[in-house]
Design a protein around this motif. Structure first.
Motif, mmCIF file in Angstrom:
data_model
loop_
_atom_site.group_PDB
_atom_site.id
_atom_site.type_symbol
_atom_site.label_atom_id
_atom_site.label_comp_id
_atom_site.label_asym_id
_atom_site.label_seq_id
_atom_site.Cartn_x
_atom_site.Cartn_y
_atom_site.Cartn_z
ATOM 1 N N LEU A 11 -28.010 30.492 -26.800
ATOM 2 C CA LEU A 11 -27.748 30.442 -25.366
ATOM 3 C C LEU A 11 -26.319 30.873 -25.049
ATOM 4 N N LYS A 12 -25.368 30.453 -25.894
ATOM 5 C CA LYS A 12 -23.968 30.810 -25.660
ATOM 6 C C LYS A 12 -23.728 32.307 -25.821
ATOM 7 N N LYS A 13 -24.548 32.983 -26.606
ATOM 8 C CA LYS A 13 -24.393 34.429 -26.807
ATOM 9 C C LYS A 13 -24.820 35.228 -25.575
ATOM 10 N N SER A 14 -25.583 34.605 -24.694
ATOM 11 C CA SER A 14 -26.080 35.290 -23.502
ATOM 12 C C SER A 14 -25.222 34.925 -22.291
ATOM 13 N N PRO A 15 -24.508 35.910 -21.734
ATOM 14 C CA PRO A 15 -23.702 35.627 -20.543
ATOM 15 C C PRO A 15 -24.541 35.106 -19.374
ATOM 16 N N GLU A 16 -25.759 35.622 -19.235
ATOM 17 C CA GLU A 16 -26.627 35.197 -18.135
ATOM 18 C C GLU A 16 -27.066 33.741 -18.321
ATOM 19 N N ALA A 17 -27.475 33.380 -19.536
ATOM 20 C CA ALA A 17 -27.877 31.998 -19.809
ATOM 21 C C ALA A 17 -26.683 31.060 -19.658
ATOM 22 N N THR A 18 -25.532 31.475 -20.152
ATOM 23 C CA THR A 18 -24.330 30.653 -20.047
ATOM 24 C C THR A 18 -23.996 30.397 -18.584
ATOM 25 N N ALA A 19 -24.089 31.415 -17.743
ATOM 26 C CA ALA A 19 -23.786 31.253 -16.318
ATOM 27 C C ALA A 19 -24.717 30.235 -15.664
ATOM 28 N N ILE A 20 -25.981 30.248 -16.043
ATOM 29 C CA ILE A 20 -26.938 29.283 -15.486
ATOM 30 C C ILE A 20 -26.591 27.876 -15.959
ATOM 31 N N ILE A 21 -26.342 27.710 -17.246
ATOM 32 C CA ILE A 21 -26.067 26.387 -17.805
ATOM 33 C C ILE A 21 -24.777 25.803 -17.244
ATOM 34 N N VAL A 22 -23.767 26.639 -17.040
ATOM 35 C CA VAL A 22 -22.478 26.168 -16.529
ATOM 36 C C VAL A 22 -22.624 25.563 -15.133
ATOM 37 N N LYS A 23 -23.603 25.990 -14.369
ATOM 38 C CA LYS A 23 -23.846 25.390 -13.045
ATOM 39 C C LYS A 23 -24.158 23.905 -13.171
ATOM 40 N N TYR A 24 -24.814 23.536 -14.251
ATOM 41 C CA TYR A 24 -25.245 22.152 -14.459
ATOM 42 C C TYR A 24 -24.315 21.390 -15.399
ATOM 43 N N SER A 25 -23.696 22.096 -16.305
ATOM 44 C CA SER A 25 -22.819 21.487 -17.311
ATOM 45 C C SER A 25 -21.578 22.374 -17.464
ATOM 46 N N PRO A 26 -20.566 22.169 -16.597
ATOM 47 C CA PRO A 26 -19.408 23.065 -16.565
ATOM 48 C C PRO A 26 -18.683 23.246 -17.903
ATOM 49 N N GLY A 27 -18.713 22.282 -18.781
ATOM 50 C CA GLY A 27 -18.011 22.403 -20.052
ATOM 51 C C GLY A 27 -18.728 23.235 -21.098
ATOM 52 N N PHE A 28 -19.938 23.673 -20.802
ATOM 53 C CA PHE A 28 -20.737 24.397 -21.793
ATOM 54 C C PHE A 28 -19.995 25.600 -22.368
ATOM 55 N N ALA A 29 -19.308 26.338 -21.531
ATOM 56 C CA ALA A 29 -18.645 27.561 -21.983
ATOM 57 C C ALA A 29 -17.249 27.320 -22.539
ATOM 58 N N THR A 30 -16.641 26.173 -22.222
ATOM 59 C CA THR A 30 -15.226 25.997 -22.564
ATOM 60 C C THR A 30 -14.914 24.820 -23.484
ATOM 61 N N ASP A 31 -15.805 23.858 -23.586
ATOM 62 C CA ASP A 31 -15.538 22.660 -24.392
ATOM 63 C C ASP A 31 -15.554 23.019 -25.877
ATOM 64 N N PRO A 32 -14.425 22.791 -26.582
ATOM 65 C CA PRO A 32 -14.375 23.140 -28.010
ATOM 66 C C PRO A 32 -15.395 22.373 -28.854
ATOM 67 N N GLN A 33 -15.839 21.218 -28.395
ATOM 68 C CA GLN A 33 -16.820 20.436 -29.153
ATOM 69 C C GLN A 33 -18.189 21.108 -29.192
ATOM 70 N N MET A 34 -18.412 22.075 -28.339
ATOM 71 C CA MET A 34 -19.698 22.774 -28.344
ATOM 72 C C MET A 34 -19.927 23.490 -29.674
ATOM 73 N N LYS A 35 -18.849 23.812 -30.374
ATOM 74 C CA LYS A 35 -18.997 24.451 -31.686
ATOM 75 C C LYS A 35 -19.711 23.533 -32.671
ATOM 76 N N LEU A 36 -19.585 22.235 -32.468
ATOM 77 C CA LEU A 36 -20.184 21.259 -33.383
ATOM 78 C C LEU A 36 -21.693 21.115 -33.189
ATOM 79 N N VAL A 37 -22.199 21.550 -32.049
ATOM 80 C CA VAL A 37 -23.615 21.328 -31.734
ATOM 81 C C VAL A 37 -24.413 22.629 -31.618
ATOM 82 N N GLN A 38 -23.866 23.725 -32.111
ATOM 83 C CA GLN A 38 -24.531 25.025 -31.971
ATOM 84 C C GLN A 38 -25.893 25.083 -32.644
#
Length: 72
Positions: A11-38
């Motif tokens: 999902l993170k590899k897709s700019p379109e999917a990331t844009a949708i997810i960020v609407k609901y979870s703003p930290g999805f694209a920027t939170d460094p902890q997201m690397k732990l749950v890939q």
């Protein structure tokens, strides 16, 4: 097609999917902890209380991802 059952990494590899997810979870694209749950699916990640999304928000996110029909 990317859905909530896709891995966070995909999902993170897709700019379109990331844009949708960020609407609901703003930290999805920027939170460094997201690397732990890939390796988790987005659905699994959203099941954790820390995600802070209601069932209704998860359903809306899922619908928006499905409607976008993003190949991944």
């Amino acid at each position: 097609m990317l859905t909530l059952d896709s891995k966070v990494k995909a999902l993170k590899k897709s700019p379109e999917a990331t844009a949708i997810i960020v609407k609901y979870s703003p930290g999805f694209a920027t939170d460094p902890q997201m690397k732990l749950v890939q390796g988790l699916t987005m659905r699994k990640l959203l099941s954790f209380p820390q995600a802070g999304l209601s069932e209704e928000q998860v359903a809306a996110l899922e619908k928006e991802l499905l409607d976008a029909q993003i190949e991944g």
